[in-house]
Motif scaffolding. Structure first.
Motif, short mmCIF file in Angstrom:
data_model
loop_
_atom_site.label_atom_id
_atom_site.label_comp_id
_atom_site.label_asym_id
_atom_site.label_seq_id
_atom_site.Cartn_x
_atom_site.Cartn_y
_atom_site.Cartn_z
N MET A 1 43.17 -19.19 37.33
CA MET A 1 42.98 -17.92 38.03
C MET A 1 41.72 -17.93 38.88
N MET A 2 40.63 -18.48 38.34
CA MET A 2 39.37 -18.57 39.10
C MET A 2 39.53 -19.51 40.30
N PHE A 3 40.24 -20.61 40.08
CA PHE A 3 40.50 -21.57 41.16
C PHE A 3 41.23 -20.90 42.31
N TRP A 4 42.34 -20.23 42.01
CA TRP A 4 43.13 -19.60 43.06
C TRP A 4 42.40 -18.41 43.67
N LEU A 5 41.63 -17.67 42.87
CA LEU A 5 40.86 -16.56 43.39
C LEU A 5 39.79 -17.05 44.37
N PHE A 6 39.15 -18.16 44.05
CA PHE A 6 38.16 -18.75 44.96
C PHE A 6 38.78 -19.05 46.31
N PHE A 7 39.93 -19.72 46.32
CA PHE A 7 40.56 -20.07 47.59
C PHE A 7 41.08 -18.83 48.32
N THR B 1 38.06 -17.03 49.78
CA THR B 1 37.53 -17.83 50.89
C THR B 1 38.41 -17.66 52.12
N LEU B 2 39.71 -17.67 51.93
CA LEU B 2 40.64 -17.44 53.05
C LEU B 2 40.39 -16.05 53.65
N ALA B 3 40.27 -15.03 52.81
CA ALA B 3 40.03 -13.67 53.30
C ALA B 3 38.71 -13.56 54.05
N SER B 4 37.67 -14.21 53.54
CA SER B 4 36.37 -14.14 54.23
C SER B 4 36.43 -14.87 55.57
N ARG C 1 35.80 -10.43 63.13
CA ARG C 1 34.51 -9.93 63.61
C ARG C 1 33.89 -10.82 64.68
N ARG C 2 34.55 -11.93 64.99
CA ARG C 2 34.08 -12.91 65.98
C ARG C 2 32.69 -13.45 65.64
N LYS C 3 32.52 -13.77 64.38
CA LYS C 3 31.28 -14.39 63.90
C LYS C 3 31.62 -15.77 63.35
N LEU C 4 30.87 -16.77 63.74
CA LEU C 4 31.08 -18.14 63.25
C LEU C 4 32.54 -18.56 63.40
N VAL C 5 33.10 -18.37 64.56
CA VAL C 5 34.54 -18.53 64.77
C VAL C 5 35.01 -19.95 64.45
N ILE C 6 34.34 -20.96 64.95
CA ILE C 6 34.79 -22.34 64.71
C ILE C 6 34.73 -22.67 63.22
N LEU C 7 33.61 -22.34 62.58
CA LEU C 7 33.46 -22.59 61.15
C LEU C 7 34.47 -21.77 60.35
N SER C 8 34.74 -20.56 60.81
CA SER C 8 35.72 -19.70 60.14
C SER C 8 37.12 -20.30 60.23
N LEU C 9 37.49 -20.82 61.39
CA LEU C 9 38.80 -21.45 61.53
C LEU C 9 38.91 -22.69 60.65
N LEU C 10 37.84 -23.47 60.56
CA LEU C 10 37.82 -24.62 59.65
C LEU C 10 37.98 -24.15 58.20
N THR C 11 37.31 -23.07 57.85
CA THR C 11 37.40 -22.52 56.50
C THR C 11 38.82 -22.05 56.20
N LEU D 1 43.66 -23.29 53.00
CA LEU D 1 45.11 -23.41 52.86
C LEU D 1 45.53 -24.83 52.48
N ILE D 2 44.91 -25.82 53.10
CA ILE D 2 45.34 -27.21 52.92
C ILE D 2 44.83 -27.83 51.62
N VAL D 3 43.59 -27.54 51.22
CA VAL D 3 43.01 -28.17 50.03
C VAL D 3 43.80 -27.85 48.76
N PRO D 4 44.07 -26.57 48.45
CA PRO D 4 44.82 -26.31 47.21
C PRO D 4 46.26 -26.84 47.28
N LEU D 5 46.86 -26.80 48.46
CA LEU D 5 48.22 -27.33 48.62
C LEU D 5 48.24 -28.83 48.37
N THR D 6 47.27 -29.55 48.91
CA THR D 6 47.17 -30.99 48.70
C THR D 6 46.96 -31.31 47.22
N LEU D 7 46.08 -30.57 46.58
CA LEU D 7 45.83 -30.79 45.16
C LEU D 7 47.08 -30.52 44.33
#
Length: 111
Positions: A12-18, A21-24, A31-41, A46-52
């Motif tokens: 539950m903590m694992f999935w809540l973290f992801f 993080t997705l929501a943030s 809010r157009r803040k840190l757009v490139i880093l936000s898109l990477l996030t 999405l990809i990290v938990p799916l890969t795991l």
């Protein structure tokens, strides 16, 4: 075939973290803040938990998800190194996000 697994609260903590993080990341893009880093996030959250999940399905009997990931990292498995590296980047995202949001709240209070 019964596999060992981590306790439910760890999952539950694992999935809540992801999920948080997705929501943030989405909030930051809106809010157009840190757009490139936000898109990477967003992409990594999405990809990290799916890969795991996909790669952990075929783990050996007697190993939980954590033990399997550590064993695969020690063997130099590409997907495992990606998961660990992606998770580290997502952990770095939180201080950056919080420090970037904090001044916005202070500016709104001053007005």
């Amino acid at each position: 075939m019964m596999y060992e697994t981590l306790p439910a609260w760890v999952s539950m903590m694992f999935w809540l973290f992801f999920l948080l993080t997705l929501a943030s990341g989405i909030l930051s893009v809106i809010r157009r803040k840190l757009v490139i880093l936000s898109l990477l996030t967003i992409g990594l959250s999405l990809i990290v938990p799916l890969t795991l999940f996909i790669n952990s399905v075929g783990r050996n009997d007697g190993m939980n998800e954590w033990e399997f990931l550590i064993a695969q990292v020690s063997q130099g498995s590409t997907w495992a190194v990606f998961v660990v590296g992606g998770t580290i980047l997502l952990l770095i995202w939180w201080p950056v996000f919080i420090l970037r949001i904090k001044p916005i709240r202070q500016n709104n209070i001053d007005q």
